[in-house]
Write an enzyme that holds these catalytic residues in place. Structure first.
Site, PDB file in Angstrom:
ATOM      1  CB  SER A  33      -0.938   0.007   1.214  1.00  0.00           C
ATOM      2  OG  SER A  33      -1.892  -1.027   1.105  1.00  0.00           O
ATOM      3  CB  THR A  34       4.385   2.143   0.560  1.00  0.00           C
ATOM      4  OG1 THR A  34       4.944   1.069  -0.212  1.00  0.00           O
ATOM      5  CG2 THR A  34       4.429   1.781   2.041  1.00  0.00           C
TER       6      THR A  34
END
EC number: 3.4.16.4
Length: 582
Positions: free
Chosen positions: A292-293
């Site tokens: 998700s970064t």
């Protein structure tokens, strides 16, 4: 009566005499020529049998951090060597020699006997000058000493992966020592000496060429920040029972690497029990799916198209999205089932991010990630650095588009991740990464619009500070921004992912009002309960960022108004027993 043959053939006799006379004359002329005119030849032949040139070792250049603190220095050591031929006549002293060298007498005896026909062998290397002199004081025929240099690393394991180390011959073998070996290595000198036919030193004649020391190298690393990052990462690895971890700290404006630490690490001053796995600079070598970064990067692509604005809303109910055989799931449930773009980042909604990605297409996301350095060469030139992989498909299907948008199906390194967030923090301007101290701010290149970058900065600040955000990344007195990520680890040797095996990530920057530092934290396989990036890596980010901003004298941008501060102080002082030592 016999006749003398010479009288029968007088011309033969005269010919032989003439030839003999010519030979004697040629020899005489050559003798005169060698002794009077061409005397360099005889001098050279004599020197070849007596004059020798001994190498004068040059010490490597000093490596310092950006503030001049030494990270690698060269210290003088003594190397003992022996002439086995000469040592054969001193057998009675071999036992004393072995004792002085702290070696097994039997092993030393066998080695000297096997090399009896040689004229050189190392007896011991890297001794302190005192230890070496103690052996030389025994005055054993055939034992000699050389002055060499050995590298010493004052910060030990804290900077091991950055600095690397040298081998026994003082040549760079890892890290900066290898990357800048030509710069650091000195030029050896030469000393002319006279030796007898046994190789014994008779006279030290002169220095033919002085040794030239290597050049000093000032790195961009700040040793204070390096210690801080090392401590907090090590504590997190211990607390969560993780396998490994990395942390990278960058200067947003200059691209300088201020700190780079990894766990596990090693002591470069003592490599006897060194494990190969501990030598890996994981921040540059280990590639992984960033999870998700990557959503802020995908969101940047959406904003850049002009089709989306931060207040636009996406339906994410019921928290799952079916694409052929695959089902995309959200970990967090959303009340009402609708999120705006900032809410998608706060809740880390895979469903919401996928729907946005379907609208803008996989090519837009790919282009954005490429411009931000994902899967690209950093230009650091660090030994063993890996580039990762950013796939580009001829035709972008929904499954490929969705997985790329929330950080799967690609691989990157911790340094690339930190660089991408540094570019977002620098208003969309990408500056090259460097490992050496920079005196001037590089111009860089505008890879995304300033407006989009500033919008993403505000959204990422809300990811940390909004209710339900990653509050463990907060820094007292400062506004910070960032995004957590939790990525499942792929299974080595087979398809799919491991069960209950994750990487916990957090990437961000601060202070939000005028970003100075960007950071990426990667913790591999935490096992003590928690594994989400917001629980494992975010606290490390918060602690390191808090210390770094203060050490760099960055002014706070999130202090309460003076009136509130006075009221809080007054309230504390009015409490019963406040300050009572009894």
């Amino acid at each position: 009566m016999m006749k003398i043959e010479g009288t029968l053939y007088p011309w033969r006799f005269r010919l032989v005499l003439a030839l003999l006379a010519l030979m004697v004359a040629a020899i005489a002329i050559r003798i005169v020529d060698l002794h009077v005119f061409d005397h360099d030849f005889l001098q050279g032949q004599g020197d070849a049998r007596s004059v020798r040139h001994i190498s004068i070792h040059a010490h490597r250049g000093l490596i310092t951090d950006r503030n001049g603190e030494p990270l690698a220095v060269s210290t003088p050591v003594t190397t003992l060597w022996g002439n086995p031929k000469e040592l054969q006549g001193a057998r009675a002293q071999w036992a004393a020699l072995a004792k002085a060298l702290n070696q097994d007498p039997k092993v030393l005896t066998e080695r000297l006997e096997q090399q009896a026909g040689r004229e050189f062998t190392y007896l011991a290397r890297g001794l302190t000058p005192e230890e070496g002199q103690a052996v030389l004081d025994l005055k054993i025929p055939g034992v000699y000493g050389l002055e060499e240099f050995r590298r010493f690393y004052p910060a030990g394991e804290v900077t091991a992966h950055v600095i690397g180390f040298t081998d026994i011959d003082d040549r760079g073998r890892e890290g900066v020592e290898l990357a800048f070996d030509e710069w650091l290595a000195g030029v050896p000198g030469r000393r002319q000496v006279l030796k007898d036919r046994r190789g014994r030193l008779i006279k030290d004649v002169q220095v033919v060429q002085n040794a030239k020391a290597g050049k000093a190298l000032a790195l961009s690393i700040d040793l204070r920040l390096q210690y801080l990052a090392h401590r907090e990462l090590r504590n997190a690895i211990t607390e969560f029972g993780a396998k490994a971890g990395s942390l990278v700290l960058l200067d947003v404006k200059t691209g300088e690497i201020l700190a780079m630490v990894n766990q596990p690490t090693y002591n470069p001053n003592n490599k006897r029990n060194l494990e190969p796995a501990a030598m890996r600079n994981r921040a540059l070598i280990d590639v992984f799916e960033p999870g998700s970064t990557m959503k802020p990067l995908s969101m940047s692509a959406a904003l850049e198209t002009g089709r989306w604005k931060p207040e636009d809303r996406v339906e994410v109910a019921p928290g799952t999205l079916r694409i052929g055989r695959y089902t995309i799931r959200d970990v967090s449930r959303t009340e009402g089932g609708v999120l705006d773009l900032t809410g998608i980042l706060i809740k880390s909604s895979n469903v919401g991010m996928s729907k946005v990605a379907f609208d803008i297409g996989g090519e837009s996301i790919y282009s954005m990630m490429q411009r931000l350095g994902i899967g690209q060469d950093t230009g650091l030139g660090f030994p063993g650095e890996r580039v990762g992989n950013l796939p580009n498909h001829r035709e972008w299907h929904k499954a490929e588009t969705a997985t790329l948008s929330y950080g799967y199906g690609l691989s990157t390194t911790a340094v690339q991740l930190a660089h991408a967030y540094a570019t977002l923090a620098n208003d969309g301007r990408s500056v090259p990464l460097v490992m050496t101290r920079q005196d001037n701010v590089p111009e860089g290149a505008q890879v995304i619009s300033e407006k989009v970058a500033k919008t993403i900065q505000g959204m990422l600040q809300q990811v940390v500070e909004a209710p339900g955000g990653v509050f463990r990344a907060k820094v007292p007195g400062y506004h910070v921004a960032g995004k957590s990520g939790t990525a499942r680890k792929t299974s080595v040797g087979s398809k799919g992912y491991k069960e209950k095996s994750y990487r916990s990530l957090f990437a961000g920057f601060g202070p939000s009002s005028n970003p100075r530092i960007a950071m990426a934290v990667v913790i591999d396989e935490p096992t003590n309960g928690a594994y989400y990036g917001g629980l494992v890596s975010a606290p490390v980010f918060g602690k390191v960022m808090a210390g770094a901003l203060r050490l760099m004298n960055v002014a706070p941008d999130n202090l309460p108004p003076p009136e509130e501060t006075k009221a809080a102080v007054a309230g504390e002082s009015s409490k019963p027993g406040k300050g009572d030592r009894t």
